[in-house]
Enzyme design. Sequence first.
Site, PDB file in Angstrom:
ATOM      1  N   GLY A  34       2.216  -7.577  -6.775  1.00  0.00           N
ATOM      2  CA  GLY A  34       0.985  -7.485  -5.986  1.00  0.00           C
ATOM      3  C   GLY A  34      -0.220  -7.564  -6.902  1.00  0.00           C
ATOM      4  N   GLY A  35      -0.779  -6.391  -7.219  1.00  0.00           N
ATOM      5  CA  GLY A  35      -1.934  -6.358  -8.127  1.00  0.00           C
ATOM      6  C   GLY A  35      -1.557  -6.060  -9.565  1.00  0.00           C
ATOM      7  N   ALA A  69      12.463  -2.997  -3.348  1.00  0.00           N
ATOM      8  CA  ALA A  69      13.917  -2.883  -3.531  1.00  0.00           C
ATOM      9  C   ALA A  69      14.696  -3.370  -2.306  1.00  0.00           C
ATOM     10  CB  ALA A  69      14.290  -1.429  -3.834  1.00  0.00           C
ATOM     11  N   PHE A  70      14.015  -3.478  -1.144  1.00  0.00           N
ATOM     12  CA  PHE A  70      14.700  -3.940   0.069  1.00  0.00           C
ATOM     13  C   PHE A  70      14.274  -5.351   0.462  1.00  0.00           C
ATOM     14  CE2 PHE A  70      14.671   0.762   1.697  1.00  0.00           C
ATOM     15  CZ  PHE A  70      15.613   1.099   0.733  1.00  0.00           C
ATOM     16  N   TYR A 104      -3.315  16.567  -9.834  1.00  0.00           N
ATOM     17  CA  TYR A 104      -3.342  15.355 -10.663  1.00  0.00           C
ATOM     18  C   TYR A 104      -3.694  15.780 -12.080  1.00  0.00           C
ATOM     19  CZ  TYR A 104      -4.593  10.524 -11.880  1.00  0.00           C
ATOM     20  OH  TYR A 104      -4.648   9.273 -12.439  1.00  0.00           O
TER      21      TYR A 104
HETATM   22  C1  FAD Z   1      -5.628   3.241 -13.573  1.00  0.00           C
HETATM   23  C2  FAD Z   1      -4.771   3.443 -12.369  1.00  0.00           C
HETATM   24  C3  FAD Z   1      -5.200   4.269 -11.345  1.00  0.00           C
HETATM   25  C4  FAD Z   1      -4.390   4.462 -10.214  1.00  0.00           C
HETATM   26  N1  FAD Z   1      -4.857   5.253  -9.212  1.00  0.00           N
HETATM   27  C5  FAD Z   1      -4.121   5.423  -8.094  1.00  0.00           C
HETATM   28  C6  FAD Z   1      -4.602   6.230  -7.023  1.00  0.00           C
HETATM   29  O1  FAD Z   1      -5.699   6.773  -7.072  1.00  0.00           O
HETATM   30  N2  FAD Z   1      -3.813   6.351  -5.924  1.00  0.00           N
HETATM   31  C7  FAD Z   1      -2.613   5.715  -5.826  1.00  0.00           C
HETATM   32  O2  FAD Z   1      -1.966   5.839  -4.807  1.00  0.00           O
HETATM   33  N3  FAD Z   1      -2.124   4.974  -6.836  1.00  0.00           N
HETATM   34  C8  FAD Z   1      -2.850   4.806  -7.958  1.00  0.00           C
HETATM   35  N4  FAD Z   1      -2.364   4.042  -8.980  1.00  0.00           N
HETATM   36  C9  FAD Z   1      -1.020   3.430  -8.845  1.00  0.00           C
HETATM   37  C10 FAD Z   1      -1.003   1.990  -8.284  1.00  0.00           C
HETATM   38  O3  FAD Z   1      -2.277   1.449  -8.209  1.00  0.00           O
HETATM   39  C11 FAD Z   1      -0.280   1.908  -7.004  1.00  0.00           C
HETATM   40  O4  FAD Z   1       1.068   2.135  -7.176  1.00  0.00           O
HETATM   41  C12 FAD Z   1      -0.542   0.617  -6.191  1.00  0.00           C
HETATM   42  O5  FAD Z   1      -0.443   1.032  -4.872  1.00  0.00           O
HETATM   43  C13 FAD Z   1       0.369  -0.574  -6.446  1.00  0.00           C
HETATM   44  O6  FAD Z   1      -0.217  -1.718  -5.825  1.00  0.00           O
HETATM   45  P1  FAD Z   1      -0.161  -3.156  -6.523  1.00  0.00           P
HETATM   46  O7  FAD Z   1      -0.651  -4.132  -5.533  1.00  0.00           O
HETATM   47  O8  FAD Z   1      -0.851  -3.139  -7.824  1.00  0.00           O
HETATM   48  O9  FAD Z   1       1.385  -3.333  -6.720  1.00  0.00           O
HETATM   49  P2  FAD Z   1       2.198  -3.746  -8.020  1.00  0.00           P
HETATM   50  O10 FAD Z   1       1.828  -2.872  -9.148  1.00  0.00           O
HETATM   51  O11 FAD Z   1       2.088  -5.195  -8.230  1.00  0.00           O
HETATM   52  O12 FAD Z   1       3.654  -3.375  -7.526  1.00  0.00           O
HETATM   53  C14 FAD Z   1       4.051  -2.044  -7.341  1.00  0.00           C
HETATM   54  C15 FAD Z   1       5.507  -2.026  -6.893  1.00  0.00           C
HETATM   55  O13 FAD Z   1       5.634  -2.523  -5.582  1.00  0.00           O
HETATM   56  C16 FAD Z   1       6.348  -3.765  -5.546  1.00  0.00           C
HETATM   57  N5  FAD Z   1       5.558  -4.630  -4.672  1.00  0.00           N
HETATM   58  C17 FAD Z   1       4.250  -4.973  -4.809  1.00  0.00           C
HETATM   59  N6  FAD Z   1       3.855  -5.703  -3.747  1.00  0.00           N
HETATM   60  C18 FAD Z   1       4.925  -5.813  -2.934  1.00  0.00           C
HETATM   61  C19 FAD Z   1       5.137  -6.441  -1.672  1.00  0.00           C
HETATM   62  N7  FAD Z   1       4.172  -7.093  -1.038  1.00  0.00           N
HETATM   63  N8  FAD Z   1       6.379  -6.347  -1.121  1.00  0.00           N
HETATM   64  C20 FAD Z   1       7.371  -5.673  -1.736  1.00  0.00           C
HETATM   65  N9  FAD Z   1       7.216  -5.070  -2.922  1.00  0.00           N
HETATM   66  C21 FAD Z   1       6.009  -5.131  -3.512  1.00  0.00           C
HETATM   67  C22 FAD Z   1       6.441  -4.222  -6.974  1.00  0.00           C
HETATM   68  O14 FAD Z   1       7.614  -4.943  -7.229  1.00  0.00           O
HETATM   69  C23 FAD Z   1       6.407  -2.902  -7.735  1.00  0.00           C
HETATM   70  O15 FAD Z   1       7.681  -2.313  -7.781  1.00  0.00           O
HETATM   71  C24 FAD Z   1      -3.135   3.828 -10.127  1.00  0.00           C
HETATM   72  C25 FAD Z   1      -2.709   2.990 -11.163  1.00  0.00           C
HETATM   73  C26 FAD Z   1      -3.515   2.802 -12.268  1.00  0.00           C
HETATM   74  C27 FAD Z   1      -3.047   1.898 -13.368  1.00  0.00           C
END
Ligand code: FAD
Length: 550
Positions: free
Chosen positions: A144-145, A282-283, A469
């Site tokens: 995703g991101g 994972a699913f 946190y």
């Molecule tokens: C600096 C920092 C601050 C953060 N703050 C917060 C916060 O305040 N609150 C919070 O909840 N989290 C926080 N996080 C954690 C993170 O941002 C989350 O886990 C976020 O929700 C993941 O989204 P992403 O799009 O970046 O997914 P990714 O990092 O790209 O993926 C996360 C996981 O989900 C899977 N995945 C991604 N997209 C899909 C999809 N469409 N379908 C199936 N699987 C998928 C990936 O394979 C991976 O296992 C933080 C992380 C960082 C680095």
Amino acid sequence: MSNVSAATGVPMPPMKFNLWGTVDESKPLGSSTRKLLTKLMGVNTDTGVAAKDVEVSQIRLSPVRLSDEQLAELAAIVGTDHLTTDDAQRAPRARGKSSLDLLEWRTDAEISAPDAVVAPSTDAEVLTLLQYCTAHNIAVVPFGGGTSVVAGLTPFAEDAGHSFDAVISLDLARFDTLTDVDPVSGLATFGAGLSGPAAELKLAEHGLQIGHYPQSFPYATIGGYAVTRSSGQNSAGYGRFDDMVREMTLVTPVGIITVGHASPASAAGPDLRELVKGSEGAFGVVTAVRLRVHPVPQVKRYEAFTFPDFATGVAAVRAVTQTGTGPTVIRLSDEIESSVNLSSGDKAGETSAPPGCMCITMYEGTPEHAASRHKETRELLLVHGATSVGEDPARHWEQGRFNAPVLRDSLLDAGALCETLETATDWANVPRLKKAVGEALAASLNASGTMALIMCHVSHVYAEGCSLYFTVVAAQQGDPVAQWRKAKTAVTTALTLNGGTVTHHHAVGNDHRPFMEAEIGELGVSVLQAVKKHFDPAGIMNPGTLIGAS
Ligand SMILES: Cc1cc2nc3c(=O)[nH]c(=O)nc-3n(C[C@H](O)[C@H](O)[C@H](O)COP(=O)(O)OP(=O)(O)OC[C@H]3O[C@@H](n4cnc5c(N)ncnc54)[C@H](O)[C@@H]3O)c2cc1C
């Protein structure tokens, strides 16, 4: 294949592969932070190579294991422009953004990277890709991101004794549309690959807002939020992302399923959404998410308070939450975090913060509704020992709230260790859990030869408890990856023994997977394994993440 590297239709992730954010966002450490590190921990902040200056060409990535024939077959599914094996594209999808991920780029080791990146744009393409990978023993990691902090993106080619021939990264970036806006019901459907800011911009055209602001907001995606059970900083007002999800489309190797309901509530058996939220790829792959949305608030009100100590502040925040006075944001820092003033990157380490424990509150909505909730909340906080320090600290927190993570890269460059972790527990257990976490971190890091600065805040609130946190800063000693892994194991064990969850919102990934049995029990793990086996019989979906294949 001649155009595997030149593919133009695979979007480049906006963050640099080895940093949080972009090179332009990076910030050197302020002089106050440098002095604090040297004084407290003996860190010599003048040493180290800045990660922002390291290029992909200077890193050893694992070689591509897919044959030309396989690459051609995969490209035939998504189009040649939407598949690449370019190192510049593989590197940013090789890891997430935990400190361990960022530290790994700073070692000389070969980094395991996905063998190829594919960027499909329809459910049918995703389904065909997953079926192709099932037939050819290729693992798939949805991307995703790229903000995972639990090793959810690491391309593991082995799981439960089974080896895969290759791993591909499936980027959701082309699932980027907003459809079906229903302003009457307050619902909208988003492509899973839309980033938080992109989704909010599109929705704002309709006068609507999601209101989900995790610290990773600038980069994380709608699909990522759903599958990691994310929680944003405005969760007191709008709920965690879990609460907002009405429906999701999940493409699995055996077919496509829409989970959720056409009605706002239903008693038609167990809610299948709960199997997809937190499934972390994972699913299957989530391609679309229908969400509850609300009108853009007309006003925002702010007020910050201090408490003489954390316990008094926690009691006050509990009273507010249990009374239901309705702030949109309420967060309480402990004494150390308040004094370090972490809310913005440039002010961290300065001692301008008022003494005591800082509590930030914010109220959104119509002028009248925000004012009445503000009044009731402040009166309750004052009765419980708060002193108002005006609106400036709360406004300042809001302005700087996405800035702090860039500091981590400079801290790592300078030889400091910096990481965060989070948990949740009932109000009655807050003192015990906070103490246990502090002791576990301090014992492990002290044993490695450094003092540890451990900061904590109440970040999300519920009637029956809250999320705690923690941010920890220490000096890197020896191999910092091993040093933090040891501390992380100690502290996660302490969470399981002291009434905390191993994660309130960062999810499981690979890092917390060994603790899943402690979290949900042996039978619980086997239920999830059975679901995985049903959706993903060959176990190709994100091996190493969440649970092992059965
Ligand atoms: C600096 C920092 C601050 C953060 N703050 C917060 C916060 O305040 N609150 C919070 O909840 N989290 C926080 N996080 C954690 C993170 O941002 C989350 O886990 C976020 O929700 C993941 O989204 P992403 O799009 O970046 O997914 P990714 O990092 O790209 O993926 C996360 C996981 O989900 C899977 N995945 C991604 N997209 C899909 C999809 N469409 N379908 C199936 N699987 C998928 C990936 O394979 C991976 O296992 C933080 C992380 C960082 C680095």
